[in-house]
Scaffold this motif. Structure first.
Motif, PDB file in Angstrom:
ATOM      1  N   PRO A 180       0.666  -1.519   0.032  1.00 47.95           N
ATOM      2  CA  PRO A 180       0.121   0.192  -0.053  1.00 47.95           C
ATOM      3  C   PRO A 180       0.957   1.241  -0.042  1.00 47.95           C
ATOM      4  O   PRO A 180       0.258   2.381   0.058  1.00 47.95           O
ATOM      5  CB  PRO A 180      -0.533   0.062   0.993  1.00 47.95           C
ATOM      6  N   VAL A 181       2.008   1.325   0.295  1.00 54.11           N
ATOM      7  CA  VAL A 181       3.012   2.379   0.528  1.00 54.11           C
ATOM      8  C   VAL A 181       4.020   2.199  -0.805  1.00 54.11           C
ATOM      9  O   VAL A 181       4.726   1.516  -1.219  1.00 54.11           O
ATOM     10  CB  VAL A 181       3.620   2.419   1.645  1.00 54.11           C
ATOM     11  N   SER A 182       4.494   3.386  -1.344  1.00 55.90           N
ATOM     12  CA  SER A 182       5.281   4.555  -2.480  1.00 55.90           C
ATOM     13  C   SER A 182       5.764   5.278  -2.365  1.00 55.90           C
ATOM     14  O   SER A 182       5.012   6.322  -1.569  1.00 55.90           O
ATOM     15  CB  SER A 182       4.037   4.546  -3.989  1.00 55.90           C
ATOM     16  N   THR A 183       7.479   5.822  -2.195  1.00 57.58           N
ATOM     17  CA  THR A 183       8.131   5.626  -2.053  1.00 57.58           C
ATOM     18  C   THR A 183       9.374   6.240  -3.036  1.00 57.58           C
ATOM     19  O   THR A 183      10.055   5.941  -4.127  1.00 57.58           O
ATOM     20  CB  THR A 183       8.755   5.675  -0.540  1.00 57.58           C
ATOM     21  N   PHE A 184       9.100   7.501  -3.279  1.00 57.09           N
ATOM     22  CA  PHE A 184      10.360   7.842  -4.784  1.00 57.09           C
ATOM     23  C   PHE A 184      10.501   9.503  -4.154  1.00 57.09           C
ATOM     24  O   PHE A 184      10.219  10.269  -3.035  1.00 57.09           O
ATOM     25  CB  PHE A 184       9.239   8.082  -5.842  1.00 57.09           C
ATOM     26  N   SER A 185      11.837   9.833  -4.766  1.00 53.40           N
ATOM     27  CA  SER A 185      12.432  10.691  -4.830  1.00 53.40           C
ATOM     28  C   SER A 185      11.946  11.932  -5.885  1.00 53.40           C
ATOM     29  O   SER A 185      11.990  11.689  -6.858  1.00 53.40           O
ATOM     30  CB  SER A 185      14.069  10.894  -5.156  1.00 53.40           C
ATOM     31  N   ILE A 186      11.418  12.898  -5.342  1.00 55.98           N
ATOM     32  CA  ILE A 186      11.014  14.304  -6.581  1.00 55.98           C
ATOM     33  C   ILE A 186      12.305  13.705  -7.720  1.00 55.98           C
ATOM     34  O   ILE A 186      13.539  14.491  -7.564  1.00 55.98           O
ATOM     35  CB  ILE A 186      11.165  15.669  -6.126  1.00 55.98           C
ATOM     36  N   ASP A 187      12.215  14.689  -8.899  1.00 52.87           N
ATOM     37  CA  ASP A 187      13.222  15.154  -9.637  1.00 52.87           C
ATOM     38  C   ASP A 187      13.125  16.410 -10.309  1.00 52.87           C
ATOM     39  O   ASP A 187      11.641  16.378 -11.097  1.00 52.87           O
ATOM     40  CB  ASP A 187      13.008  14.008 -10.892  1.00 52.87           C
ATOM     41  N   VAL A 230      14.248  16.147  -1.409  1.00 53.74           N
ATOM     42  CA  VAL A 230      12.763  16.206  -1.338  1.00 53.74           C
ATOM     43  C   VAL A 230      12.340  14.582  -1.170  1.00 53.74           C
ATOM     44  O   VAL A 230      12.878  13.889  -3.056  1.00 53.74           O
ATOM     45  CB  VAL A 230      12.268  16.864  -1.361  1.00 53.74           C
ATOM     46  N   LYS A 231      11.169  13.838  -0.779  1.00 53.99           N
ATOM     47  CA  LYS A 231      11.029  12.774  -0.181  1.00 53.99           C
ATOM     48  C   LYS A 231       9.617  12.328  -0.354  1.00 53.99           C
ATOM     49  O   LYS A 231       8.761  13.686  -0.029  1.00 53.99           O
ATOM     50  CB  LYS A 231      11.387  11.468   0.054  1.00 53.99           C
ATOM     51  N   ILE A 232       8.759  11.631  -0.999  1.00 53.54           N
ATOM     52  CA  ILE A 232       7.593  11.899  -0.672  1.00 53.54           C
ATOM     53  C   ILE A 232       7.048  10.082  -1.233  1.00 53.54           C
ATOM     54  O   ILE A 232       7.381   9.306  -1.418  1.00 53.54           O
ATOM     55  CB  ILE A 232       6.569  11.886  -2.793  1.00 53.54           C
ATOM     56  N   GLN A 233       5.814  10.254   0.007  1.00 54.32           N
ATOM     57  CA  GLN A 233       5.845   8.786   0.061  1.00 54.32           C
ATOM     58  C   GLN A 233       3.567   8.606   0.173  1.00 54.32           C
ATOM     59  O   GLN A 233       3.409   9.438   1.493  1.00 54.32           O
ATOM     60  CB  GLN A 233       6.451   8.434   1.797  1.00 54.32           C
ATOM     61  N   LEU A 292       5.500  14.445   2.790  1.00 55.78           N
ATOM     62  CA  LEU A 292       6.753  15.097   1.980  1.00 55.78           C
ATOM     63  C   LEU A 292       7.575  15.129   3.648  1.00 55.78           C
ATOM     64  O   LEU A 292       7.248  16.169   4.128  1.00 55.78           O
ATOM     65  CB  LEU A 292       6.391  16.105   1.913  1.00 55.78           C
ATOM     66  N   ARG A 293       9.086  14.588   2.799  1.00 53.51           N
ATOM     67  CA  ARG A 293      10.012  15.121   3.825  1.00 53.51           C
ATOM     68  C   ARG A 293      11.179  15.703   3.232  1.00 53.51           C
ATOM     69  O   ARG A 293      11.154  16.049   1.581  1.00 53.51           O
ATOM     70  CB  ARG A 293      10.675  14.147   4.619  1.00 53.51           C
ATOM     71  N   TYR A 294      11.542  16.940   3.570  1.00 61.81           N
ATOM     72  CA  TYR A 294      12.791  17.230   3.184  1.00 61.81           C
ATOM     73  C   TYR A 294      13.537  18.160   3.514  1.00 61.81           C
ATOM     74  O   TYR A 294      12.902  18.247   5.302  1.00 61.81           O
ATOM     75  CB  TYR A 294      12.105  19.114   2.589  1.00 61.81           C
ATOM     76  N   LYS A 295      14.658  19.073   4.142  1.00 59.34           N
ATOM     77  CA  LYS A 295      15.399  19.466   3.897  1.00 59.34           C
ATOM     78  C   LYS A 295      15.850  21.148   3.204  1.00 59.34           C
ATOM     79  O   LYS A 295      15.381  21.291   2.931  1.00 59.34           O
ATOM     80  CB  LYS A 295      16.895  19.245   4.686  1.00 59.34           C
TER      81      LYS A 295
END
Length: 530
Positions: A81-88, A355-358, A439-442
């Motif tokens: 059920p979970v999908s995770t990727f990095s933005i581009d 920046v990551k999106i889950q 979303l996670r980011y620094k």
């Protein structure tokens, strides 16, 4: 030069004939001698009628490199059920695809990275208003190529920063001046492109220039952006020649960037090359590890690709991904103006890194899903909370877009799944949300990430009633599916792409969206002839 070579050729031919001999008469030769091919000049002499002419293989040495892309498949929400990727934010694939189409040929399948086609264009997402440096936009509608499926759009919009408020820049131009850069669309175009960039510099910005061929060296020490004439003189005096020791150039460029480091500033190496490294460390693995060692010093990386024939797309994309950077392909002076003028802030000033999106899909409403594109930016689910895991960056004013294609929970369509678990029980909670987006980011100068959470309610609308954002992004996605001859293209057609792109109501200040429609029309013509 061409005239000199032609004269030399004629002299050799003339003086190579024995005394009293004349040049051979083409028509007096046997047929098998008359049928000839000169590959270098692409000269083909046909024997017989034009309608009976043979197709001669062109042995042009094409050494362009593209990594294999295994398209994302549909996954079952019950088991995954979970999908995770990095933005581009890279856009190189779109300009590179356009280069092939404008040369009247379809691009290699693996040159088509659909996320880069989508992200080539700006979308009208709301500006951020809170504490975070970007806003989050979501929307769902039916998929234009399969009405039984739905699309969900996730869009980010970076905050816009006035030029006068941008931090000072410490830039190092790392320029490839090896022999492979001599073509008109390489070093000559590179010089004009960087002229555009230099015109945007302010007095508080600084530029150094490092070049590499068989060896590397500093052409210009760090110089104020106020001294544009000095910077441009250093650029325009460059000539190409020699082999390509790219790794040495990278080492020196980062060294120069660190020597002139501006605390809380924009510290960046801008590498311009065809990527054809052939001296010293040159494998993808060696160069990626080199870049990874340098990124932690707070120096970002922008890669600008040039040329064709020996273009090393795979290498450059990996380097930009490893170096807290972005990657664009410059095929024309107009593209240079887009990247280095119109989108100057977004491409050169990072407002959020890693920046990551889950996404967590609700099995009450979604049976299966697949992420469109981003195949080489996928992350393990546990990477989302790991602040040591590198991810993509977003620049000032940038928009970033991702599309998921979903199979509704009430669909009879089968989705590949695993056998039922023996020691766990899956319980579906009755919640109205379609999915949860995290979303996670620094911040650029920080090492600890911040979390944003958005929940998307279940809703249904057709693509015809969707916003211009989703209509246009889905049109570009469908174009990519067609170029890749994707197994998921459904009933997509080029005519459908054109109609949908024309329907989308979005601003087009610089004509990029209108140019896309012409590109699709050209692609349609080419595909009908192959």
């Amino acid at each position: 030069m061409k005239q000199f070579i032609l004269c030399l050729f004629l002299l050799v031919v003339l003086f190579g004939c024995k005394k009293g001999e004349s040049l051979p008469d083409y028509h007096s030769q046997p047929a098998e001698m008359r049928r000839q091919e000169v590959v270098d000049k692409k000269l083909v002499v046909y024997d017989g009628e034009l309608s009976e002419a043979e197709v001669v293989q062109d042995d042009y040495d094409n050494r362009e490199q593209y990594d294999y892309i295994a398209e994302n498949q549909f996954k079952s929400v019950l088991s995954d059920p979970v999908s995770t990727f990095s933005i581009d934010v890279d856009t190189a694939a779109y300009a590179n695809v356009r280069r092939f189409i404008e040369n009247n040929q379809l691009p290699p399948v693996d040159a088509v990275r659909i996320e880069e086609l989508i992200n080539y264009f700006e979308y009208e997402y709301p500006l951020p208003t809170g504490e975070h440096p970007f806003s989050v936009y979501t929307e769902t509608a039916t998929a234009p190529w399969n009405e039984d499926h739905q699309l969900v759009m996730i869009g980010l919009k970076g905050k816009e920063i006035p030029v006068k408020s941008l931090p000072p820049s410490n830039l190092v131009f790392l320029l490839d001046v090896s022999g492979s850069m001599s073509d008109y669309n390489k070093l000559p175009l590179l010089k004009k492109a960087f002229h555009i960039l230099v015109d945007n510099l302010r007095p508080q910005d600084r530029v150094a220039i490092v070049v590499y061929a068989g060896a590397s060296g500093i052409v210009l020490n760090s110089t104020s952006g106020e001294n544009k004439k000095k910077i441009l003189k250093s650029i325009y005096r460059l000539n190409s020649g020699g082999s390509t020791a790219g790794a040495r150039g990278i080492e020196l460029a980062y060294q120069v960037a660190q020597q002139n480091f501006i605390k809380n500033g924009n510290n960046r190496v801008i590498l311009a090359t065809d990527g054809d490294f052939n001296v010293g460390p040159s494998s993808d693995g060696e160069l990626v590890r080199l870049i990874e060692q340098k990124r932690d010093a707070g120096v970002f990386l922008t890669i600008l690709g040039f040329g064709m024939g020996n273009y090393q797309d795979a290498k450059m994309e990996k380097l930009s991904n490893a170096g807290n950077g972005n990657y664009a392909y410059i095929d024309t002076i107009l593209e240079a103006n887009k990247v280095l003028n119109h989108q100057f802030q977004g491409n050169l000033f990072t407002i959020a890194k890693d920046v990551k999106i889950q996404i967590e899909f609700n099995p009450a409403h979604v049976k299966g899903y697949r992420l469109i594109g981003y195949e080489n930016r996928l992350l393990n689910n546990e990477d989302f909370n790991d602040d040591k895991k590198d991810a993509g960056e977003i620049g000032a004013g940038h928009t970033v877009t991702a599309l998921y294609e979903m199979i509704p929970a009430n669909s009879s369509e089968e989705v590949a799944d695993v056998d039922p678990l023996e020691y766990q029980k899956i319980e579906v909670l009755d919640k109205s949300n379609l999915m949860t987006v995290k979303l996670r980011y620094k911040k650029p100068q920080e090492d600890n990430s911040q979390l944003l959470v958005t929940r998307i309610p279940q809703q249904y609308k057709t693509i015809q009633s969707a916003s211009g954002n989703l209509q246009y992004a889905s049109a570009v996605a469908a174009y990519g599916l067609l170029l890749r001859d994707s197994q998921f293209k459904g009933n997509a057609t080029f005519q459908q792409v054109i109609k949908l792109a024309k329907t989308a109501s979005l601003s087009d200040q610089y004509g990029y969206k209108a140019s896309f429609i012409r590109l699709v029309e050209t692609t349609h013509l080419i595909s009908n002839l192959e």
